[in-house]
Design a protein around this motif. Sequence first.
Motif, PDB file in Angstrom:
ATOM      1  N   GLY A 130       0.765  -1.111   0.010  1.00  0.00           N
ATOM      2  CA  GLY A 130      -0.026   0.030   0.144  1.00  0.00           C
ATOM      3  C   GLY A 130       0.939   1.282  -0.045  1.00  0.00           C
ATOM      4  O   GLY A 130       1.969   1.132   0.679  1.00  0.00           O
ATOM      5  N   THR A 165      -0.026  -5.279   1.333  1.00  0.00           N
ATOM      6  CA  THR A 165      -1.492  -5.322   1.367  1.00  0.00           C
ATOM      7  C   THR A 165      -2.315  -6.421   0.767  1.00  0.00           C
ATOM      8  O   THR A 165      -3.291  -6.776   0.706  1.00  0.00           O
ATOM      9  N   PHE A 221      -1.491  -5.690   7.676  1.00  0.00           N
ATOM     10  CA  PHE A 221      -2.099  -4.727   6.605  1.00  0.00           C
ATOM     11  C   PHE A 221      -2.747  -5.610   5.448  1.00  0.00           C
ATOM     12  O   PHE A 221      -3.356  -5.002   4.677  1.00  0.00           O
ATOM     13  N   ARG A 274      -7.814  -7.133   8.565  1.00  0.00           N
ATOM     14  CA  ARG A 274      -8.056  -6.201   7.509  1.00  0.00           C
ATOM     15  C   ARG A 274      -8.470  -6.995   6.192  1.00  0.00           C
ATOM     16  O   ARG A 274      -8.698  -6.454   5.085  1.00  0.00           O
TER      17      ARG A 274
END
Length: 211
Positions: A77, A84, A106, A130
Amino acid sequence: MPKSNLMAKTGFLPTLMFLLLFSTFRAILSANSPNISTDQSALLALKSYITHDPHNLLATNWSSSTSVCNWIGVTCGSRHHRVTALDLSSMDLTGIIPSQLGNLSFLALLDISQNSFHGSLPTELIDLHRLKYLNFGNNSFSGEIPSWFGYFPTLESLYLYGNNFTGVIPSTFGNLSKLETLIMYHNNLKGQIPLRIENCSNLIKLYLEDN
Ligand SMILES: *[C@@H]1O[C@H](CO)[C@@H](O)[C@H](O)[C@H]1NC(C)=O
Ligand SMILES: *[C@@H]1O[C@H](CO)[C@@H](O)[C@H](O)[C@H]1NC(C)=O
Ligand SMILES: *[C@@H]1O[C@H](CO)[C@@H](O)[C@H](O)[C@H]1NC(C)=O
Ligand SMILES: *[C@@H]1O[C@H](CO)[C@@H](O)[C@H](O)[C@H]1NC(C)=O
Ligand SMILES: *[C@@H]1O[C@H](CO)[C@@H](O)[C@H](O)[C@H]1NC(C)=O
Ligand SMILES: *[C@@H]1O[C@H](CO)[C@@H](O)[C@H](O)[C@H]1NC(C)=O
Ligand SMILES: *[C@@H]1O[C@H](CO)[C@@H](O)[C@H](O)[C@H]1NC(C)=O
């Protein structure tokens, strides 16, 4: 000495103390908080648990001399500079999933489908809070479907088809309020579909055949 000058001098001390305290706290916080190096060691741990990599994809590409963000299958990210997405689908890899993978805090997308990963899934994956997209399809995972799959608050898609998962569908799945797709065909599941699934109000696709 002019009065204003005196005030400026005495006012300086609290400001200095505040700045010192602030930078100390920041140093303490950042010393303990995970960063891209955490992600690198998590991915190197995964690499070390891969026993067969016939196309030498990770063997040559996942090298400490280049940034993790340039490794094949890895997306970072821009905002937090953390991993990510991890997409290792269809790479003919054999191995197990180590607990360290749970440190990729993340991660929003994890796709290791169409490989030969086996063993059971480590509980530490629960820290991937997440996650939106999770695909373990067409591997050789075994063991019961973990109830902690129900603790991913943002999970939208869960693919577990084509493995050897056993046991029942955990009732915690009813907590997955964002879940749209749940694909679990071709496993070794038994029992009833938990009533709590009706709380997955966004569920559009549910495939459970061949169990
Ligand atoms: C990550 O954090 C560790 C301490 O936990 C620190 O030593 C390291 O320099 C940090 N790395 C980056 C790339 O910020
Ligand atoms: C690793 O693979 C990526 C994506 O295919 C490529 O851009 C990169 O140059 C490769 N790095 C090394 C060191 O081979
Ligand atoms: C990553 O996770 C493992 C096992 O879950 C833990 O022992 C280790 O301290 C973590 N490493 C880092 C760098 O955070
Ligand atoms: C899963 O693997 C089987 C057998 O190799 C294959 O026929 C099937 O198309 C795969 N499923 C998906 C969704 O790719
Ligand atoms: C699946 O798991 C069951 C129970 O552990 C075992 O009996 C069976 O042989 C496994 N099947 C495959 C295809 O691995
Ligand atoms: C998830 O569901 C279980 C069983 O349905 C329930 O006991 C638990 O409190 C729920 N947890 C959360 C975080 O919603
Ligand atoms: C759905 O969730 C509500 C509120 O959390 C709860 O009262 C109800 O019992 C749940 N329904 C089922 C079938 O578990």
